[in-house]
Design a protein around this motif. Structure first.
Motif, mmCIF file in Angstrom:
data_model
loop_
_atom_site.group_PDB
_atom_site.id
_atom_site.type_symbol
_atom_site.label_atom_id
_atom_site.label_comp_id
_atom_site.label_asym_id
_atom_site.label_seq_id
_atom_site.Cartn_x
_atom_site.Cartn_y
_atom_site.Cartn_z
ATOM 1 N N THR A 159 0.826 -1.210 0.000
ATOM 2 C CA THR A 159 0.000 0.000 0.000
ATOM 3 C C THR A 159 0.858 1.257 0.000
ATOM 4 O OG1 THR A 159 -1.746 -1.182 1.185
ATOM 5 C CG2 THR A 159 -1.865 1.221 1.177
ATOM 6 N N PHE A 160 1.931 1.252 0.771
ATOM 7 C CA PHE A 160 2.847 2.402 0.767
ATOM 8 C C PHE A 160 3.466 2.610 -0.624
ATOM 9 C CE2 PHE A 160 3.362 2.687 5.527
ATOM 10 C CZ PHE A 160 3.098 4.044 5.603
ATOM 11 N N ILE A 161 3.858 1.518 -1.262
ATOM 12 C CA ILE A 161 4.442 1.619 -2.611
ATOM 13 C C ILE A 161 3.405 2.169 -3.592
ATOM 14 C CG2 ILE A 161 5.423 0.318 -4.534
ATOM 15 C CD1 ILE A 161 6.576 -1.632 -2.457
ATOM 16 N N LEU A 162 2.176 1.701 -3.467
ATOM 17 C CA LEU A 162 1.105 2.198 -4.329
ATOM 18 C C LEU A 162 0.870 3.691 -4.120
ATOM 19 C CD1 LEU A 162 -1.408 -0.772 -4.032
ATOM 20 C CD2 LEU A 162 -0.396 0.067 -6.157
ATOM 21 N N TRP A 163 0.827 4.110 -2.870
ATOM 22 C CA TRP A 163 0.622 5.533 -2.574
ATOM 23 C C TRP A 163 1.736 6.364 -3.214
ATOM 24 C CZ3 TRP A 163 -0.886 7.409 3.029
ATOM 25 C CH2 TRP A 163 -1.206 8.776 3.004
ATOM 26 N N PHE A 164 2.964 5.905 -3.103
ATOM 27 C CA PHE A 164 4.080 6.621 -3.721
ATOM 28 C C PHE A 164 3.924 6.660 -5.246
ATOM 29 C CE2 PHE A 164 8.298 6.444 -5.742
ATOM 30 C CZ PHE A 164 8.794 7.678 -5.332
ATOM 31 N N GLY A 165 3.588 5.507 -5.840
ATOM 32 C CA GLY A 165 3.441 5.456 -7.286
ATOM 33 C C GLY A 165 2.316 6.324 -7.798
ATOM 34 N N TRP A 166 1.318 6.547 -6.952
ATOM 35 C CA TRP A 166 0.173 7.365 -7.370
ATOM 36 C C TRP A 166 0.569 8.817 -7.648
ATOM 37 C CZ3 TRP A 166 -3.476 3.408 -6.272
ATOM 38 C CH2 TRP A 166 -4.691 3.537 -6.945
ATOM 39 N N SER A 177 1.219 20.179 -8.998
ATOM 40 C CA SER A 177 1.332 20.276 -7.538
ATOM 41 C C SER A 177 -0.030 20.114 -6.873
ATOM 42 C CB SER A 177 1.960 21.612 -7.142
ATOM 43 O OG SER A 177 1.191 22.703 -7.610
ATOM 44 N N ARG A 178 -1.064 20.660 -7.495
ATOM 45 C CA ARG A 178 -2.423 20.504 -6.946
ATOM 46 C C ARG A 178 -2.834 19.030 -6.988
ATOM 47 N NH1 ARG A 178 -4.307 24.746 -9.167
ATOM 48 N NH2 ARG A 178 -4.994 23.765 -11.100
ATOM 49 N N ALA A 179 -2.473 18.336 -8.053
ATOM 50 C CA ALA A 179 -2.774 16.910 -8.158
ATOM 51 C C ALA A 179 -2.085 16.127 -7.043
ATOM 52 C CB ALA A 179 -2.336 16.383 -9.524
ATOM 53 N N ALA A 180 -0.839 16.486 -6.738
ATOM 54 C CA ALA A 180 -0.096 15.787 -5.690
ATOM 55 C C ALA A 180 -0.707 16.029 -4.307
ATOM 56 C CB ALA A 180 1.366 16.235 -5.711
ATOM 57 N N VAL A 181 -1.118 17.262 -4.050
ATOM 58 C CA VAL A 181 -1.743 17.587 -2.766
ATOM 59 C C VAL A 181 -3.067 16.845 -2.613
ATOM 60 C CG1 VAL A 181 -2.813 19.430 -1.418
ATOM 61 C CG2 VAL A 181 -0.600 19.821 -2.515
ATOM 62 N N SER A 182 -3.878 16.861 -3.661
ATOM 63 C CA SER A 182 -5.166 16.165 -3.615
ATOM 64 C C SER A 182 -4.972 14.668 -3.399
ATOM 65 C CB SER A 182 -5.932 16.396 -4.922
ATOM 66 O OG SER A 182 -6.246 17.758 -5.104
ATOM 67 N N THR A 183 -3.950 14.106 -4.039
ATOM 68 C CA THR A 183 -3.640 12.689 -3.882
ATOM 69 C C THR A 183 -3.343 12.361 -2.423
ATOM 70 O OG1 THR A 183 -2.767 12.566 -6.139
ATOM 71 C CG2 THR A 183 -2.077 10.841 -4.598
ATOM 72 N N THR A 184 -2.544 13.211 -1.787
ATOM 73 C CA THR A 184 -2.189 13.002 -0.381
ATOM 74 C C THR A 184 -3.403 13.063 0.529
ATOM 75 O OG1 THR A 184 -0.036 14.029 -0.821
ATOM 76 C CG2 THR A 184 -0.718 13.840 1.479
#
Length: 468
Positions: free
Chosen positions: A211-218, A239-246
């Motif tokens: 799950t951690f690897i998946l979160w990173f890959g996302w 950057s907005r995409a990365a924040v929303s992903t988190t």
């Protein structure tokens, strides 16, 4: 250099395949680890060959006339005439992800040959047609054509619908036709078990790591969908995409964990914090945020991810009630929350961000339409039409395909192979060996049992011939 950027994010996005492999390995029993890892690994290999030979051409073999709408691409087979190798690499990672979603669902009971067959069909034909329809400059649902459908086209920034609904719907169909693992819903006599047996995976550690690897890959998956960073606008999208992903991942985790704990307390009187629900809630949040990751505000990402965590729990319960066996809960994570992610764009897409990403903002998220003094739900309606088209295409192609595999006996593993474990059946031994003689003893026991079954089958055939 934009090519270097695309190659870097493609590498990160490709990490999703590693994450899926580790997660699936942790979710299955130890007797099926090798087989699960092999199938995930072959997904990447098959997707590479399939997308190189025909997939990319069908998806992005566009005409120079942006006003022409085509069903599939017609140029670039075997990458002839393709100059943008970086774009191929990035989209190959997406194709591999769509196929890998199915691997976990069918784990522990699917034949190798059928897995290779439907993986090739999905990445070489079914998925590329959907990509062409939504993401190419000639697709009928694309927002990039001159006169897009509904005046807006289907808005799916990074693939909640294109990738995750496609993979999730395929997994749903396959699981329904293949049937559950032995002992999951029915006993040895075929009678329904009143309380379905929960088959535990052998390693929570691998599930967490995956799950951690998946979160990173996302981050490569979502932020990388900006495709280039050549201006402040592009940088803001990424950057907005990365924040929303988190935020989507975090809120999905929290809601799934604590809602499941409350439900457990109400049912049993004990408060249990189920780590599996937390992990799948995280993935549900990631899937749901993918379609609109660059188009929404951070507060909306929290809401979307939180709702995704609740949807995961509800749909996971639903598929158990209808006796669909999903070894890794990929259906509620990818199918249900892929749909929710596409719907969420129609509700929360910000006008300014749509303008930045697509060059038009005539039709925006429904909630923002009210601030304009309107109740325009065109974007929401268009995305719903897009979802129906994806589901119709997947079901129309993959249903007869799976039925054919099942009819000719290529789909489900032999009953004895399933009981002993697919590692011994297909790979000559288990993934974990307690001592040097363990693998030999297990393999010998399997061969003896198999021989005995074959002899009994021959005797039955001879007896039938004698009666005739």
């Amino acid at each position: 250099d934009n090519s270097i950027q695309s190659e870097e994010v493609a590498g990160i996005a490709f990490g999703l395949d590693a994450g899926f492999a580790v997660l699936c390995a942790g979710c299955v029993r130890s007797k099926n680890v090798q087989n699960t890892l092999m199938k995930n690994f072959l997904d990447a290999c098959g997707a590479a060959i399939g997308f190189w030979s025909v997939g990319y051409a069908l998806a992005f073999g566009e005409t120079s006339d942006a006003s022409e709408i085509t069903f599939i691409g017609r140029h670039g087979f075997f990458m002839n005439g393709v100059d943008n190798y970086a774009l191929w690499l990035f989209n190959f990672a997406f194709a591999a992800t769509a196929a890998t979603i199915v691997a976990g669902t069918l784990a522990e009971r699917c034949q190798m040959i059928s897995y290779l067959a439907y993986s090739a069909m999905l990445t070489g034909f079914v998925y590329p047609v959907i990509v062409h329809s939504v993401w190419s400059s000639n697709g009928f649902l694309s927002p990039h054509i001159v006169d897009p459908f509904g005046g807006t086209g289907m808005i799916d920034f990074a693939g909640s619908g294109v990738v995750h609904v496609t993979g999730g719907a395929t997994a749903f169909l396959a699981a329904f036709i293949l049937g559950p693992r032995k002992g999951r819903f029915y006993d040895e006599d075929g009678a329904t078990i009143e309380n379905p047996k929960k088959i535990q995976g052998h390693s929570v550690s691998l599930q967490v790591l995956g799950t951690f690897i998946l979160w990173f890959g996302w981050y490569g998956f979502n932020a990388g969908s900006a495709l280039q960073i050549s201006s402040k606008t592009d940088a803001a999208l990424a950057s907005r995409a990365a924040v929303s992903t988190t935020l989507g991942a975090a809120s999905g985790t929290i809601v799934a964990l604590f809602v499941s704990a409350v439900i457990a307390e109400r049912r049993t009187g004990e408060t249990l914090f189920d780590i599996t629900n937390a992990l799948n809630g995280c993935l549900a949040g990631l899937v749901s945020i993918t379609a609109g990751c660059a188009l929404i505000e951070p507060w909306a990402a929290v809401i979307i991810g939180g709702i995704a965590g609740a949807i995961y729990l509800a749909f996971s319960t639903f598929i158990v009630r209808i006796k669909i066996d999903d070894s890794v809960d990929a259906i509620p994570v990818h199918f249900a929350n892929g749909i929710w992610g596409v719907v969420a764009v129609g509700l929360f897409a910000v006008p300014e961000y749509l303008q930045d990403a697509y060059g038009r903002s005539d039709h925006v998220g429904w909630f923002y339409s009210f601030s304009r003094g309107s109740s325009d739900a065109t974007l929401l309606g268009t995305n719903l039409v897009g979802l129906l088209c994806i589901l119709g295409w997947v079901m129309g192609i993959m249903t007869p395909f799976f039925l054919l595999l099942n009819y000719i006996g290529w789909f489900r593993a032999d009953a004895l192979e399933e009981i002993v474990g697919l590692d011994i059946s297909y790979h000559g031994g288990p993934a974990y060996i307690a001592d040097d003689s363990y693998a030999e003893n297990m393999t010998h026991a399997f061969e003896v049992a198999k021989l005995k079954i074959d002899e009994e089958s021959e005797e039955e055939d001879d007896a039938k011939e004698g009666i005739a």
